[in-house]
Scaffold this active site. Structure first.
Site, mmCIF file in Angstrom:
data_model
loop_
_atom_site.group_PDB
_atom_site.id
_atom_site.type_symbol
_atom_site.label_atom_id
_atom_site.label_comp_id
_atom_site.label_asym_id
_atom_site.label_seq_id
_atom_site.Cartn_x
_atom_site.Cartn_y
_atom_site.Cartn_z
ATOM 1 N N GLY A 121 0.835 -1.189 0.000
ATOM 2 C CA GLY A 121 0.000 0.000 0.000
ATOM 3 C C GLY A 121 0.871 1.240 0.000
ATOM 4 O O GLY A 121 1.997 1.213 0.503
ATOM 5 N N GLN B 51 3.124 9.930 1.228
ATOM 6 C CA GLN B 51 4.407 9.220 1.375
ATOM 7 C C GLN B 51 5.376 9.513 0.238
ATOM 8 O O GLN B 51 6.561 9.246 0.351
ATOM 9 C CB GLN B 51 4.178 7.696 1.439
ATOM 10 N N CYS C 147 5.698 -0.105 7.365
ATOM 11 C CA CYS C 147 5.380 1.056 6.528
ATOM 12 C C CYS C 147 6.590 1.397 5.667
ATOM 13 O O CYS C 147 7.713 1.405 6.165
ATOM 14 C CB CYS C 147 5.017 2.237 7.425
ATOM 15 N N LEU C 148 6.350 1.679 4.381
ATOM 16 C CA LEU C 148 7.464 2.029 3.496
ATOM 17 C C LEU C 148 8.176 3.292 3.962
ATOM 18 O O LEU C 148 9.334 3.506 3.627
ATOM 19 C CB LEU C 148 6.960 2.220 2.061
ATOM 20 N N HIS D 103 -4.597 1.670 7.569
ATOM 21 C CA HIS D 103 -3.221 2.186 7.679
ATOM 22 C C HIS D 103 -3.002 3.311 6.659
ATOM 23 O O HIS D 103 -2.488 4.374 7.005
ATOM 24 C CB HIS D 103 -2.245 1.022 7.444
ATOM 25 N N GLU D 104 -3.423 3.064 5.412
ATOM 26 C CA GLU D 104 -3.192 4.062 4.360
ATOM 27 C C GLU D 104 -4.070 5.292 4.575
ATOM 28 O O GLU D 104 -3.641 6.418 4.317
ATOM 29 C CB GLU D 104 -3.448 3.455 2.975
ATOM 30 N N HIS E 41 -2.550 7.785 6.772
ATOM 31 C CA HIS E 41 -1.568 8.651 6.107
ATOM 32 C C HIS E 41 -2.231 9.918 5.562
ATOM 33 O O HIS E 41 -1.618 10.983 5.540
ATOM 34 C CB HIS E 41 -0.888 7.921 4.945
HETATM 35 ZN ZN LIG Z 1 2.487 3.492 5.794
#
Ligand SMILES: [Zn+2]
Length: 187
Positions: free
Chosen positions: A59, A64, A107-108, A149-150, A153
């Site tokens: 995701g 991000q 998380c990236l 989660h996304e 963000h």
């Molecule tokens: Zn994330």
């Protein structure tokens, strides 16, 4: 309509977009609603997908990659070429289950850190797809968690804000070169 948005699921040496990491202001700004769903936006979707696949993510939210828009791409089966990615534009949560579950998240934007997070088990959302078509979706398991989660963000929240074990979190962050100061625990 065939998904014209589809990109090849592979790792690029030079992904088109740069990830922003914990501590970067871009991750803390609430994202703006998208008003125009056009070819330019679909190109951004493609680049976000390529960046996500290149980084082994499932995701990615626009903040991000430093883009202040309510846009998310998700693919819980990145190794399955037949599974189409999910594109969420201006998603809103319609309902969440009373049942809460705990699972490990990563998380990236915070590489190498995986910690338990409590979230509602099932979430129901409304959103627009990459062609502006209104959609709803009810999801649990990995997809439900990924969506929540996304969507965090888009509100300037990262998963470490929700980690309850702050001692272990602080240790993990410092081990990986991040500062605990960058965490903003949710009430
Ligand atoms: Zn994330």
């Amino acid at each position: 309509m065939p998904s014209e948005i589809a990109v090849e699921k592979k790792k690029l040496k030079n992904p088109p977009l740069k990830l922003h990491y914990l501590g970067d202001r871009a991750l803390r700004q609430p994202a703006k609603r998208i008003t125009k769903i056009d070819d330019e936006l679909r190109q951004l979707v493609r680049e976000m997908l390529q960046t996500m696949y290149s980084s082994d993510g499932i995701g990615l939210a626009a903040p991000q990659v430093g883009i202040n828009k309510q846009l998310i791409v998700i693919d819980c089966e990145p190794d399955n070429p037949a599974n189409p990615p999910l594109v969420l534009i201006n998603p809103v949560i319609k309902q969440v289950s009373k049942d809460i579950c705990v699972a490990q998240e990563g998380c990236l934007s915070i590489p190498n850190i995986y910690m338990d997070v409590k979230r509602p088990e099932v979430v129901e959302i409304a959103y627009k797809d990459e062609y502006g078509r209104p959609k709803t979706l009810k999801a649990g398991d990995l997809l439900g968690r990924c969506i929540q989660h996304e969507m965090d963000h888009l509100n300037g929240v990262v998963f470490v804000d929700r980690v309850e074990n702050s001692l272990t979190l602080a240790q993990e962050l410092s081990k990986n070169g991040f500062s605990y100061q960058a965490v903003k625990p949710v009430a």
